[in-house]
Design an enzyme around this catalytic site. Structure first.
Site, PDB file in Angstrom:
ATOM      1  N   HIS A 167       0.843  -1.214   0.000  1.00 60.44           N
ATOM      2  CA  HIS A 167       0.000   0.000   0.000  1.00 60.44           C
ATOM      3  C   HIS A 167       0.881   1.269   0.000  1.00 60.44           C
ATOM      4  O   HIS A 167       0.865   2.042   0.954  1.00 60.44           O
ATOM      5  CB  HIS A 167      -0.878  -0.049   1.266  1.00 60.44           C
ATOM      6  CG  HIS A 167      -2.073   0.841   1.240  1.00 60.44           C
ATOM      7  ND1 HIS A 167      -1.990   2.211   1.180  1.00 60.44           N
ATOM      8  CD2 HIS A 167      -3.404   0.559   1.269  1.00 60.44           C
ATOM      9  CE1 HIS A 167      -3.213   2.726   1.185  1.00 60.44           C
ATOM     10  NE2 HIS A 167      -4.072   1.753   1.224  1.00 60.44           N
ATOM     11  N   GLU A 271      -0.619   1.191  -5.630  1.00 56.44           N
ATOM     12  CA  GLU A 271      -0.360  -0.023  -4.834  1.00 56.44           C
ATOM     13  C   GLU A 271      -0.296  -1.263  -5.713  1.00 56.44           C
ATOM     14  O   GLU A 271      -1.315  -1.654  -6.320  1.00 56.44           O
ATOM     15  CB  GLU A 271      -1.458  -0.163  -3.805  1.00 56.44           C
ATOM     16  CG  GLU A 271      -1.701   1.100  -2.980  1.00 56.44           C
ATOM     17  CD  GLU A 271      -3.059   1.113  -2.297  1.00 56.44           C
ATOM     18  OE1 GLU A 271      -3.534   0.019  -1.915  1.00 56.44           O
ATOM     19  OE2 GLU A 271      -3.640   2.207  -2.153  1.00 56.44           O
TER      20      GLU A 271
HETATM   21  O1  TA6 Z   1      -6.040   1.409  -0.903  1.00 57.31           O
HETATM   22  C1  TA6 Z   1      -7.173   2.227  -0.864  1.00 57.31           C
HETATM   23  C2  TA6 Z   1      -7.971   1.918   0.394  1.00 57.31           C
HETATM   24  O2  TA6 Z   1      -8.532   0.636   0.332  1.00 57.31           O
HETATM   25  C3  TA6 Z   1      -9.011   3.020   0.561  1.00 57.31           C
HETATM   26  O3  TA6 Z   1     -10.311   2.501   0.356  1.00 57.31           O
HETATM   27  C4  TA6 Z   1      -8.780   3.520   1.984  1.00 57.31           C
HETATM   28  O4  TA6 Z   1      -9.559   2.780   2.889  1.00 57.31           O
HETATM   29  C5  TA6 Z   1      -7.285   3.253   2.134  1.00 57.31           C
HETATM   30  O5  TA6 Z   1      -7.110   1.960   1.549  1.00 57.31           O
HETATM   31  C6  TA6 Z   1      -6.741   3.375   3.536  1.00 57.31           C
HETATM   32  O6  TA6 Z   1      -7.148   2.303   4.319  1.00 57.31           O
HETATM   33  P1  TA6 Z   1      -6.663   2.282   5.873  1.00 57.31           P
HETATM   34  O7  TA6 Z   1      -7.270   1.055   6.451  1.00 57.31           O
HETATM   35  O8  TA6 Z   1      -5.169   2.266   5.866  1.00 57.31           O
HETATM   36  O9  TA6 Z   1      -7.186   3.576   6.466  1.00 57.31           O
END
Ligand code: TA6
Length: 314
Positions: A167, A271
């Site tokens: 991520h 990501e």
């Molecule tokens: O990668 C995008 C995502 O899935 C968004 O929907 C948002 O939720 C982000 O990840 C951040 O997630 P987190 O659980 O780290 O706040």
């Protein structure tokens, strides 16, 4: 391992959390916290920080660190009983001093091997045995490589399936001056529209509002162009067919306690992921997923950098 060319140092980071600092002779560096197995810094040889970490990141279990490269395993997003993005980013990893032979030679590079195995608690929420080995490598040119090897060590003969993402939060000068090349015309699932499937238009992706898209069957190379910094991030990936692009924009930014209201202007998540088709491993089988990040000068505004050449280049 330390020699006159590279160094690997275990030390204390924020809130006394253990972290490993990788340094390379030309001055580039990277840091990875044992908490979450999470890279939280990647600097070029001028000491410029290339990853985004929120000024309000909490660095305290059980909250995941907001920024750097959280590891999403054994699931990306949230469905069923597991927490959002799984639990690997909320666990303490250990340094793996005796990893099995590695497919690529890292001898002249600064690297660290981390390992995560399930605790008894973890087995209650995800009843599978695995070994998750993560190698973080800082290459001689300052490239940052993450290689994940996940092995099913179940003794009950059971397979398991998982989804996965690196991520990655890239630091950008101004989100309204950023383009992403390599995802044009691809299909994507839109998280803002009940994960409905759409097809991306034919031009580079630009940003004027919240974006949360899972692009499917993407190329092995994606370019993120930062106009103001005249810098292009190149993300290369293996074993990770999908790519998630996320910027929370203003409303979501305000709703996140560990994220500054204006910080959305200076970050973009791209990501490398395996989401659409979960990965299934039989006992004894191992999956590998790798991403390599590099930052190259670019002045595409003057037309000098042909993004396609970056993507097609070696
Ligand atoms: O990668 C995008 C995502 O899935 C968004 O929907 C948002 O939720 C982000 O990840 C951040 O997630 P987190 O659980 O780290 O706040």
């Amino acid at each position: 391992m330390s020699s006159e060319r590279v160094s690997v140092e275990l030390c204390k980071g924020i809130n006394g959390l253990d972290k490993v600092v990788l340094r390379e002779v030309r001055g580039s560096s990277a840091e990875v916290y044992l908490y979450g197995g999470q890279v939280t810094s990647w600097k070029n040889d001028h000491g410029e920080e290339l990853l985004f970490v929120s000024n309000k990141a909490i660095f305290k279990p059980p909250k995941a660190i907001r920024g750097g490269i959280p590891i999403c395993f054994p699931q990306f997003a949230s469905h069923g009983s597991l927490e959002q993005h799984g639990f690997a980013r909320n666990r303490f990893w250990t340094i793996d001093n005796d990893p099995p032979p590695f497919p690529t030679n890292s001898s002249n590079k600064a690297f660290v091997d981390l390992i995560l195995r399930p605790s008894e608690e973890d087995m209650k929420i995800w009843p599978h045995s695995y070994e998750f080995r993560l190698r973080v490598t800082l290459g001689s040119g300052g490239d940052l490589m993450l290689t994940s090897r996940i092995r099913n060590t179940n003794t009950d003969g059971k397979s398991f399936s998982f989804t996965f993402a690196y991520h990655t939060y890239f630091s950008v000068s101004d989100i309204s001056e950023v383009r992403v090349e390599g995802l044009e015309t691809l299909d994507y699932l839109d998280n803002l529209k009940e994960k409905q499937r759409f097809t991306e238009q034919g031009d580079a992706i630009t940003f004027e509002f919240e974006v949360d898209k899972i692009y499917l069957s993407t190329p092995t190379k994606i370019a993120i162009l930062d106009h103001e910094k005249k810098r292009t991030f190149v993300l290369r990936k293996d074993g990770l067919p999908d790519a998630v692009v996320w910027n929370p924009w203003d409303r979501k930014a305000k709703a996140m306690a560990d994220f500054g209201d204006d910080e959305y202007k200076h970050m973009l998540c791209v990501e490398a992921a395996a989401v659409e088709k979960p990965i299934t491993l039989k006992p004894g089988e191992e999956w590998r997923g790798r991403q390599e990040l590099s930052a190259v000068p670019s002045s595409y505004c003057s037309g000098q950098l042909d993004p396609q050449r970056v993507l097609l280049g070696s």
